[in-house]
Design an enzyme around this catalytic site. Structure first.
Site, PDB file in Angstrom:
ATOM      1  N   LYS A 132      42.963  61.434 -46.354  1.00  0.00           N
ATOM      2  CA  LYS A 132      41.685  61.601 -47.057  1.00  0.00           C
ATOM      3  C   LYS A 132      40.561  60.793 -46.429  1.00  0.00           C
ATOM      4  O   LYS A 132      39.417  61.236 -46.372  1.00  0.00           O
ATOM      5  CB  LYS A 132      41.838  61.196 -48.532  1.00  0.00           C
ATOM      6  CG  LYS A 132      42.500  62.262 -49.368  1.00  0.00           C
ATOM      7  CD  LYS A 132      42.392  61.947 -50.853  1.00  0.00           C
ATOM      8  CE  LYS A 132      43.046  63.059 -51.658  1.00  0.00           C
ATOM      9  NZ  LYS A 132      43.029  62.800 -53.099  1.00  0.00           N
TER      10      LYS A 132
ATOM     11  N   CYS B  28      37.901  41.739 -69.344  1.00  0.00           N
ATOM     12  CA  CYS B  28      37.167  41.352 -70.551  1.00  0.00           C
ATOM     13  C   CYS B  28      37.117  42.547 -71.506  1.00  0.00           C
ATOM     14  O   CYS B  28      37.257  42.400 -72.712  1.00  0.00           O
ATOM     15  CB  CYS B  28      35.743  40.948 -70.224  1.00  0.00           C
ATOM     16  SG  CYS B  28      35.584  39.466 -69.235  1.00  0.00           S
TER      17      CYS B  28
ATOM     18  N   CYS C 207      44.630  63.580 -63.746  1.00  0.00           N
ATOM     19  CA  CYS C 207      43.925  64.856 -63.598  1.00  0.00           C
ATOM     20  C   CYS C 207      44.915  65.984 -63.325  1.00  0.00           C
ATOM     21  O   CYS C 207      44.693  67.123 -63.706  1.00  0.00           O
ATOM     22  CB  CYS C 207      42.910  64.769 -62.472  1.00  0.00           C
ATOM     23  SG  CYS C 207      41.539  63.666 -62.850  1.00  0.00           S
TER      24      CYS C 207
ATOM     25  N   CYS D  20      59.047  74.113 -69.823  1.00  0.00           N
ATOM     26  CA  CYS D  20      57.632  73.713 -69.712  1.00  0.00           C
ATOM     27  C   CYS D  20      57.285  73.610 -68.240  1.00  0.00           C
ATOM     28  O   CYS D  20      58.020  74.099 -67.389  1.00  0.00           O
ATOM     29  CB  CYS D  20      57.363  72.408 -70.462  1.00  0.00           C
ATOM     30  SG  CYS D  20      58.172  70.979 -69.736  1.00  0.00           S
TER      31      CYS D  20
HETATM   32 ZN   LIG Z   1      36.824  38.933 -67.452  1.00  0.00          ZN
END
Ligand SMILES: [Zn+2]
EC number: 2.7.7.80
Lengths: 121, 556
Positions: B180, B276, B290, B509
């Site tokens: 890629k 965070c 995806c 499936c």
């Molecule tokens: Zn952080």
């Protein structure tokens, strides 16, 4: 059950004449699939928890799981009695960490959003 | 019109041309680097002899074909770069701060106050790293290359697949099978040969990330998995690089600018990091790729373009301390004033293509005081990263193929094909009427409509998953388990209950995971009639069917 939780419907599960807080609950990032593929739900949440405390986000999450979720796979929404990692909880468009997280006491008209993080690229 | 043979030959030749072009580009780049180094050392040895007008500057380096843009150092720019390098030796080396070709190429953004000369010089001096050359990385790279960033690094270890092409716009049909990074550089070089493209042809690892990211000023996370996202974020915090992170799935996208302003761990004025916002990784079974969930090209395209935009905003604001060409900045601007205050408050942009309000922004928290990466108590350091003690893949967990059934509850695609064949034979011989079987395809309806096996019935897995198993009726003395509340039972369940119980039920499936869960659920719902009816999973589903039985079955 109906996709939409009628405020009255939740109310009947509680004592009669219980005060109800109208809220908008929204699911995004694929979480809506657990809620009948519906993103926005108008609900009525009892103003008090069964033990008489003001309803907070923790109680809302509990009720949402109980009454709104159509999928059997609860673990895709809840883990260890809280919203699972990877789901952002937003209170009126702000990260719930800015508002006191689970302890935030809901108010009339609040918009609570649950967003699953995406990882595709 | 062409015969099929021509198409193949054309594709073949195109592929060969591209391969050779890549090799050629690589050689040219190596040559340019060596020539550049040679020129650099000769400048240091002899006094500068630069012509004083830009029009005459062509003569100085005319041994390069002016039309050959594959060097990565076209002459105008080369002259400038050399000029910048010898800035300690005035006289004025060129008349205008940008080359002639640059004024033309970037003219439409140069006349915007948001960019201007200062912004363009900042872009030119900047080095941007794009991690992931896929659906996000391709459009992001295209716009950053187009805008004229100086250096663009690309990290990816994958090769181009046909199923990438609807969204990964820097690749091409002729380059399927090529790495890629190489493929993207072919496309990008044709878009803007004046950018220096740096290939990193492997996935980022804890061992390699510090070395690679350190060479750049800003990072775009265009990857597709949580482990990479934590690794990139941690690395950016350690090296004080701003991070533009995006992701997309189906019709939705998300974008965050993290660690902006980029401050060292413990400095609470820095922007929050990925940890965070997401201290704990999501359970691996909740992560959809995806490939599994699908993706609409323009959705991931929008997000990649927005990443390029955020990067351009950060760079052209002049707030970054760019690693190179500080001299160049000072030559042409009034210095590099740190304008960290221009950083927007931390936010998450959510894009939802089919929503009446497709773009929404939500406010994010600031740095977390207990963050293991960016707080004063940070435990993640360069040392822990390099030592390999942080196992990002393990931290995020991995999904194992579903394996919940015993061998008796499963059948291979080949065995199932034999069952079908035997039924046909028996029917033809007509002295025995076989009970037959029922094949339940549990893919979602949209996949079922693409292609299905003859005689199958479709019950989407989402319907099965959302059906609750009623409480056992044992205490009510009923012999039939799980039949409480039959009147409210889902239609699909009633339909399956009405089938003759001597028919074996096979479940299929796409890959063979959902089908196992469906078999388990069918049994919990009592569809096996206490073991009277066999319910079996077809191992590896239609993947195995295509591989082992019918190679014509569509691969999507
Ligand atoms: Zn952080």
């Amino acid at each position: 059950m109906a996709a939409e939780v009628d405020p009255a419907e939740v109310q009947t599960e509680q004592e009669e004449d219980v005060e109800v807080i109208p809220l908008t609950v929204e699911f995004s990032g694929g979480l809506e699939m657990l809620f009948a593929d519906k993103k926005v739900h108008a609900i009525g949440l009892p103003a008090k928890t069964p033990d008489g405390k003001a309803s907070n986000i923790a109680f809302l999450v509990d009720q949402v799981c109980e009454h709104l979720m159509e999928d059997d796979r609860k673990e895709l929404f809840i883990q260890d009695d809280s919203v699972r990692p990877g789901i952002l909880v937003l209170i009126n468009d702000a990260d719930w960490e800015l508002e006191g997280e689970e302890k935030y006491e809901v108010k009339k008209g609040d918009k609570i959003m649950f967003v699953s993080t995406l990882h595709g690229g | 019109m062409f015969f099929a043979g021509f198409d193949e030959k054309i594709a073949n030749l195109q592929a060969q041309i591209h391969t050779h072009e890549t090799q050629l580009n690589s050689l040219k780049r190596q040559l340019a680097t060596v020539e550049f180094e040679a020129a650099q050392s000769s400048i240091q040895q002899r006094p500068p002899t630069y012509p004083s007008t830009s029009s005459a500057s062509h003569t100085a380096y005319e041994n390069h074909d002016p039309h050959d843009m594959s060097f990565g150092f076209p002459e105008d720019w080369q002259a400038e770069t050399l000029a910048a390098l010898s800035a300690s030796n005035p006289p004025a080396l060129q008349r205008w701060p940008l080359g002639k070709e640059e004024y033309k190429r970037y003219g439409r953004q140069l006349i915007m106050p948001e960019v201007g000369l200062k912004g363009q010089l900042a872009l030119k001096a900047s080095k941007v790293l794009i991690v992931g050359a896929g659906g996000l990385g391709c459009p992001a790279a295209a716009y950053l290359a187009g805008a004229g960033v100086g250096t663009l690094g690309l990290v990816d270890g994958d090769t181009v697949e046909e199923s990438n092409l609807h969204r990964q716009i820097m690749h091409g049909t002729g380059r399927v099978g090529m790495g890629k990074v190489n493929s993207a550089i072919v496309g990008l070089t044709s878009l803007n040969p004046n950018v220096k493209y740096v290939p990193h042809r492997a996935h980022l690892t804890a061992e390699s990330s510090l070395d690679i990211v350190d060479q750049y000023d800003l990072v775009l996370d265009c990857t597709d998995n949580p482990a990479s996202r934590y690794l990139i974020s941690d690395t950016c915090v350690l090296l004080s690089k701003p991070l533009v992170s995006a992701s997309a799935l189906r019709t939705d996208g998300q974008l965050m600018v993290l660690n902006n302003p980029p401050r060292p761990p413990g400095d609470s004025s820095g922007g929050p990091c990925y940890r965070c916002v997401f201290p704990k990784p999501p359970p691996p079974e909740s992560v959809t790729s995806c490939g599994e969930g699908g993706i609409l090209g323009p959705v991931v395209g929008v997000m990649g373009v927005l990443q390029a935009l955020e990067a351009i905003k950060i760079i052209s604001s002049g707030s970054l301390k760019l690693g190179t060409s500080d001299k160049e900045m000072k030559n042409h601007t009034n210095g590099n004033s740190a304008k960290d205050s221009t950083a927007q408050p931390p936010s998450l942009l959510m894009f939802s293509a089919f929503s009446p309000q497709p773009f929404r922004t939500i406010r994010l928290r600031s740095r977390k005081l207990s963050c293991p990466a960016c707080s004063a108590q940070a435990t993640i350091t360069s040392e822990t990263l390099l030592s390999g003690s942080l196992d990002y893949v393990q931290f995020c967990g991995t999904t194992h193929p579903v394996q919940i059934l015993n061998a008796k509850e499963r059948i291979s695609a080949t065995e199932y094909a034999a069952v079908r064949e035997e039924e046909v034979v028996l029917k033809e011989m007509s002295f025995a009427q076989p009970p037959g079987h029922v094949l339940v395809d549990v893919r979602e309806k949209v996949q079922w409509e693409l292609a299905a096996l003859d005689g199958a019935i479709n019950i989407p897995f989402s319907k099965i998953a959302s059906t609750k198993v009623p409480i056992k009726a044992d205490e009510m003395g009923s012999k039939t388990p799980n039949r409480v509340g039959v009147e409210s039972e889902a239609f699909w369940l009633q339909e399956l209950r009405s089938l003759p119980t001597d028919q074996t039920m096979f479940v299929v499936c796409r890959l063979g995971n959902d089908s196992q869960l469906a078999v388990r659920k069918f049994k919990e719902l009592g569809l096996d009639h206490d073991g009277t009816r066999a319910i079996k999973d077809i191992q590896n589903g239609l993947l195995a069917w295509r591989r082992d039985v019918d190679t014509d079955f569509p691969d999507y």
